[in-house]
Design an enzyme around this catalytic site. Sequence first.
Site, PDB file in Angstrom:
ATOM      1  CB  SER A 131      -9.277  -1.034   3.427  1.00 18.67           C
ATOM      2  OG  SER A 131      -9.545  -2.315   2.917  1.00 18.67           O
ATOM      3  NE  ARG A 157      -4.182  -1.609   0.023  1.00 16.22           N
ATOM      4  CZ  ARG A 157      -4.266  -2.854  -0.471  1.00 16.22           C
ATOM      5  NH1 ARG A 157      -3.232  -3.416  -1.073  1.00 16.22           N
ATOM      6  NH2 ARG A 157      -5.408  -3.526  -0.381  1.00 16.22           N
ATOM      7  CD  GLU A 173      -6.170   1.260   1.347  1.00 16.41           C
ATOM      8  OE1 GLU A 173      -6.071   0.122   1.834  1.00 16.41           O
ATOM      9  OE2 GLU A 173      -6.876   1.514   0.350  1.00 16.41           O
TER      10      GLU A 173
HETATM   11  P1  FAD Z   1      -7.955   8.833  -6.235  1.00  9.74           P
HETATM   12  O1  FAD Z   1      -8.776   8.402  -5.084  1.00  9.74           O
HETATM   13  O2  FAD Z   1      -8.482   9.909  -7.100  1.00  9.74           O
HETATM   14  O3  FAD Z   1      -6.519   9.264  -5.698  1.00  9.74           O
HETATM   15  C1  FAD Z   1      -5.873   8.480  -4.731  1.00  9.74           C
HETATM   16  C2  FAD Z   1      -4.502   9.102  -4.422  1.00  9.74           C
HETATM   17  O4  FAD Z   1      -3.669   9.003  -5.562  1.00  9.74           O
HETATM   18  C3  FAD Z   1      -4.595  10.593  -4.090  1.00  9.74           C
HETATM   19  O5  FAD Z   1      -3.612  10.878  -3.133  1.00  9.74           O
HETATM   20  C4  FAD Z   1      -4.272  11.275  -5.410  1.00  9.74           C
HETATM   21  O6  FAD Z   1      -3.671  12.542  -5.211  1.00  9.74           O
HETATM   22  C5  FAD Z   1      -3.288  10.300  -6.046  1.00  9.74           C
HETATM   23  N1  FAD Z   1      -3.411  10.233  -7.521  1.00  9.74           N
HETATM   24  C6  FAD Z   1      -4.509   9.873  -8.224  1.00  9.74           C
HETATM   25  N2  FAD Z   1      -4.243   9.889  -9.543  1.00  9.74           N
HETATM   26  C7  FAD Z   1      -2.953  10.281  -9.663  1.00  9.74           C
HETATM   27  C8  FAD Z   1      -2.089  10.519 -10.772  1.00  9.74           C
HETATM   28  N3  FAD Z   1      -2.495  10.358 -12.035  1.00  9.74           N
HETATM   29  N4  FAD Z   1      -0.829  10.930 -10.522  1.00  9.74           N
HETATM   30  C9  FAD Z   1      -0.388  11.110  -9.259  1.00  9.74           C
HETATM   31  N5  FAD Z   1      -1.146  10.910  -8.171  1.00  9.74           N
HETATM   32  C10 FAD Z   1      -2.417  10.505  -8.381  1.00  9.74           C
HETATM   33  N6  FAD Z   1      -7.462  -0.450  -3.174  1.00  9.74           N
HETATM   34  C11 FAD Z   1      -6.687  -1.555  -3.211  1.00  9.74           C
HETATM   35  O7  FAD Z   1      -5.445  -1.460  -3.251  1.00  9.74           O
HETATM   36  N7  FAD Z   1      -7.236  -2.817  -3.197  1.00  9.74           N
HETATM   37  C12 FAD Z   1      -8.562  -3.009  -3.157  1.00  9.74           C
HETATM   38  O8  FAD Z   1      -9.030  -4.146  -3.143  1.00  9.74           O
HETATM   39  C13 FAD Z   1      -9.403  -1.858  -3.124  1.00  9.74           C
HETATM   40  N8  FAD Z   1     -10.753  -2.002  -3.057  1.00  9.74           N
HETATM   41  C14 FAD Z   1     -11.539  -0.901  -3.026  1.00  9.74           C
HETATM   42  C15 FAD Z   1     -12.925  -1.083  -2.966  1.00  9.74           C
HETATM   43  C16 FAD Z   1     -13.774   0.014  -2.932  1.00  9.74           C
HETATM   44  C17 FAD Z   1     -15.269  -0.208  -2.872  1.00  9.74           C
HETATM   45  C18 FAD Z   1     -13.223   1.329  -2.986  1.00  9.74           C
HETATM   46  C19 FAD Z   1     -14.139   2.526  -2.997  1.00  9.74           C
HETATM   47  C20 FAD Z   1     -11.845   1.525  -3.020  1.00  9.74           C
HETATM   48  C21 FAD Z   1     -10.989   0.411  -3.031  1.00  9.74           C
HETATM   49  N9  FAD Z   1      -9.591   0.543  -3.068  1.00  9.74           N
HETATM   50  C22 FAD Z   1      -8.803  -0.567  -3.130  1.00  9.74           C
HETATM   51  C23 FAD Z   1      -8.980   1.893  -3.062  1.00  9.74           C
HETATM   52  C24 FAD Z   1      -8.930   2.548  -4.474  1.00  9.74           C
HETATM   53  O9  FAD Z   1      -9.726   1.844  -5.384  1.00  9.74           O
HETATM   54  C25 FAD Z   1      -7.493   2.612  -5.006  1.00  9.74           C
HETATM   55  O10 FAD Z   1      -6.643   3.313  -4.127  1.00  9.74           O
HETATM   56  C26 FAD Z   1      -7.434   3.295  -6.388  1.00  9.74           C
HETATM   57  O11 FAD Z   1      -6.128   3.172  -6.908  1.00  9.74           O
HETATM   58  C27 FAD Z   1      -7.818   4.776  -6.347  1.00  9.74           C
HETATM   59  O12 FAD Z   1      -7.911   5.228  -7.677  1.00  9.74           O
HETATM   60  P2  FAD Z   1      -8.535   6.644  -7.990  1.00  9.74           P
HETATM   61  O13 FAD Z   1      -8.326   6.920  -9.438  1.00  9.74           O
HETATM   62  O14 FAD Z   1      -9.918   6.720  -7.518  1.00  9.74           O
HETATM   63  O15 FAD Z   1      -7.558   7.591  -7.127  1.00  9.74           O
HETATM   64  N1  EPU Z   2     -12.488 -10.081   8.953  1.00 11.84           N
HETATM   65  C1  EPU Z   2     -13.297 -10.178  10.051  1.00 11.84           C
HETATM   66  N2  EPU Z   2     -14.279  -9.239  10.201  1.00 11.84           N
HETATM   67  C2  EPU Z   2     -14.469  -8.225   9.329  1.00 11.84           C
HETATM   68  C3  EPU Z   2     -13.618  -8.121   8.210  1.00 11.84           C
HETATM   69  C4  EPU Z   2     -12.624  -9.076   8.026  1.00 11.84           C
HETATM   70  O1  EPU Z   2     -13.134 -11.071  10.879  1.00 11.84           O
HETATM   71  O2  EPU Z   2     -15.379  -7.414   9.546  1.00 11.84           O
HETATM   72  C5  EPU Z   2     -11.458 -11.125   8.719  1.00 11.84           C
HETATM   73  C6  EPU Z   2     -11.857 -12.014   7.537  1.00 11.84           C
HETATM   74  O3  EPU Z   2     -12.700 -13.058   7.944  1.00 11.84           O
HETATM   75  C7  EPU Z   2     -10.514 -12.516   7.051  1.00 11.84           C
HETATM   76  C8  EPU Z   2      -9.584 -11.342   7.348  1.00 11.84           C
HETATM   77  O4  EPU Z   2     -10.242 -10.526   8.323  1.00 11.84           O
HETATM   78  O5  EPU Z   2     -10.093 -13.625   7.804  1.00 11.84           O
HETATM   79  C9  EPU Z   2      -9.221 -10.511   6.111  1.00 11.84           C
HETATM   80  O6  EPU Z   2     -10.405 -10.026   5.479  1.00 11.84           O
HETATM   81  P1  EPU Z   2     -10.491  -9.817   3.884  1.00 11.84           P
HETATM   82  O7  EPU Z   2     -10.104 -11.072   3.182  1.00 11.84           O
HETATM   83  O8  EPU Z   2     -11.815  -9.222   3.587  1.00 11.84           O
HETATM   84  O9  EPU Z   2      -9.343  -8.795   3.551  1.00 11.84           O
HETATM   85  P2  EPU Z   2      -8.790  -7.506   4.287  1.00 11.84           P
HETATM   86  O10 EPU Z   2      -7.450  -7.813   4.833  1.00 11.84           O
HETATM   87  O11 EPU Z   2      -9.801  -6.958   5.215  1.00 11.84           O
HETATM   88  C10 EPU Z   2      -7.506  -6.614   2.217  1.00 11.84           C
HETATM   89  C11 EPU Z   2      -7.372  -5.303   1.509  1.00 11.84           C
HETATM   90  C12 EPU Z   2      -8.528  -5.103   0.545  1.00 11.84           C
HETATM   91  C13 EPU Z   2      -8.533  -6.246  -0.466  1.00 11.84           C
HETATM   92  C14 EPU Z   2      -8.682  -7.569   0.296  1.00 11.84           C
HETATM   93  C15 EPU Z   2      -8.582  -8.760  -0.621  1.00 11.84           C
HETATM   94  C16 EPU Z   2      -6.115  -3.815   2.962  1.00 11.84           C
HETATM   95  C17 EPU Z   2      -6.151  -2.650   3.882  1.00 11.84           C
HETATM   96  N3  EPU Z   2      -7.299  -4.208   2.464  1.00 11.84           N
HETATM   97  O12 EPU Z   2      -8.658  -6.506   3.042  1.00 11.84           O
HETATM   98  O13 EPU Z   2      -8.311  -3.878  -0.158  1.00 11.84           O
HETATM   99  O14 EPU Z   2      -9.588  -6.109  -1.387  1.00 11.84           O
HETATM  100  O15 EPU Z   2      -7.608  -7.676   1.272  1.00 11.84           O
HETATM  101  O16 EPU Z   2      -7.258  -8.933  -0.998  1.00 11.84           O
HETATM  102  O17 EPU Z   2      -5.045  -4.344   2.686  1.00 11.84           O
HETATM  103  C18 EPU Z   2      -8.664  -1.545  -0.065  1.00 11.84           C
HETATM  104  O18 EPU Z   2      -7.426  -1.437   0.000  1.00 11.84           O
HETATM  105  O19 EPU Z   2      -9.436  -0.546  -0.108  1.00 11.84           O
HETATM  106  C19 EPU Z   2      -9.257  -2.880  -0.085  1.00 11.84           C
HETATM  107  C20 EPU Z   2     -10.565  -3.101  -0.099  1.00 11.84           C
END
Ligand code: FAD
Ligand code: EPU
Length: 332
Positions: A221, A152, A317
């Site tokens: 997250s 991250r 995050e």
């Molecule tokens: P923004 O939110 O617009 O920007 C994020 C940051 O990056 C800001 O600091 C911004 O200044 C900078 N930035 C954006 N674009 C640029 C650019 N072109 N150049 C330089 N800096 C820039 N993240 C994960 O890693 N794994 C996940 O599984 C995951 N699941 C998600 C699920 C949901 C429902 C949501 C809402 C978010 C999730 N995220 C996850 C977080 C998010 O999707 C990522 O961080 C994504 O990369 C953000 O993209 P964005 O274009 O919306 O960036």
């Molecule tokens: N868990 C609980 N209770 C909850 C949530 C999770 O007990 O309310 C337990 C789950 O049962 C599991 C563990 O925690 O054993 C991990 O949960 P999960 O697999 O959902 O993944 P996470 O660690 O919570 C991370 C990333 C997600 C990514 C998933 C899948 C971070 C901060 N988050 O979540 O990324 O999608 O793994 O790889 O690393 C994001 O970054 O925005 C994001 C959604």
Amino acid sequence: MFDLLPYNTFGLDVKAYAGIIVRSVSDLKTVSAPETLILGLGSDVLFIDDYEGLAVINAIKGLEIVKTGRTYQVTAGGGVVLDEFIQALLSYGITGLENLSGIPGTVGAAPVQNIGAYGREIGSFITGVEVYDLDTHRAFTLSHDECAFAYRTSVFKEQKQRRYFITHVHFAFEEGFKPCLTYPGLDNDPSLTSAGAVRHRVLALRERKLPDPRFVGNAGSFFKNPVVDADKVATLKETWPDLPVYPTADGKFKLAAGYLIDKAGCRGITHGHAGTWEHQALVIVNRGQARPHEIVSLARYIAARVEELFKVTLIPEVRIFGRHGEVPWERV
Ligand code: FAD
Ligand code: EPU
């Protein structure tokens, strides 16, 4: 004023002083504001106030694929929607990013926090990142190593590099499907014989656990998963033997923040108009009409409960922005 409602998936009613949609690198030459905020789709940001500077939105499109031997060299515009990029690659038979299916946002933001899910991180496929420095108005490319990808994070989170607007991202993908199926939910399932099947499964898992920002405001997250040493894991396991723990490459251990928040009694709670998601406690949601301070105060409450119970510190995050730019969590 420039409306930031379409550029923050938390669904907060906030504005910037001005905004510009960047469709080509030459659009960036006119950007000379002292305060600029680079944005993609706003799916990892929390605005705690209106922003008094210029919002610079990445809408640079384009996809180029060149095959050399067994390797596909791919370049995508930073404003391409990440999930559309993954789908396009799969339609050309290019695999590798299927585990990242369904992550909201743009290709340009993906290197910033080295997005990851279901056992894969995007940095391992990135060979270079083209940037435009908004201070010096110079364009150049950072190599994979210069990006300093880790869990991250990357060099783009450092102070100076926050002025680097990512215009294009270069990737390399080897021919042939090499599945990564170790993450819970994929479970080395022998029926997952194609990248398309993995994508389908990942999308289904995500749909079960995570709220869709089109209907429920959230930024995924809210906190990172905390990284601790082996002694801390041993102490925690005495009381919570089922605590999920993931070893990291440098000999430490990543804890599941969602588990900690859940066990601290904070899953599915509501404070004012903010709450935590019933199926994933790590996600803070806007239950409708939430004000930024309600999200902040809920996040503080959660962090305090986890600190009290586990003696583990949660760090957001989500990137937090106020009137004049990014605000460190300690000063929010
Ligand atoms: P923004 O939110 O617009 O920007 C994020 C940051 O990056 C800001 O600091 C911004 O200044 C900078 N930035 C954006 N674009 C640029 C650019 N072109 N150049 C330089 N800096 C820039 N993240 C994960 O890693 N794994 C996940 O599984 C995951 N699941 C998600 C699920 C949901 C429902 C949501 C809402 C978010 C999730 N995220 C996850 C977080 C998010 O999707 C990522 O961080 C994504 O990369 C953000 O993209 P964005 O274009 O919306 O960036
Ligand atoms: N868990 C609980 N209770 C909850 C949530 C999770 O007990 O309310 C337990 C789950 O049962 C599991 C563990 O925690 O054993 C991990 O949960 P999960 O697999 O959902 O993944 P996470 O660690 O919570 C991370 C990333 C997600 C990514 C998933 C899948 C971070 C901060 N988050 O979540 O990324 O999608 O793994 O790889 O690393 C994001 O970054 O925005 C994001 C959604």
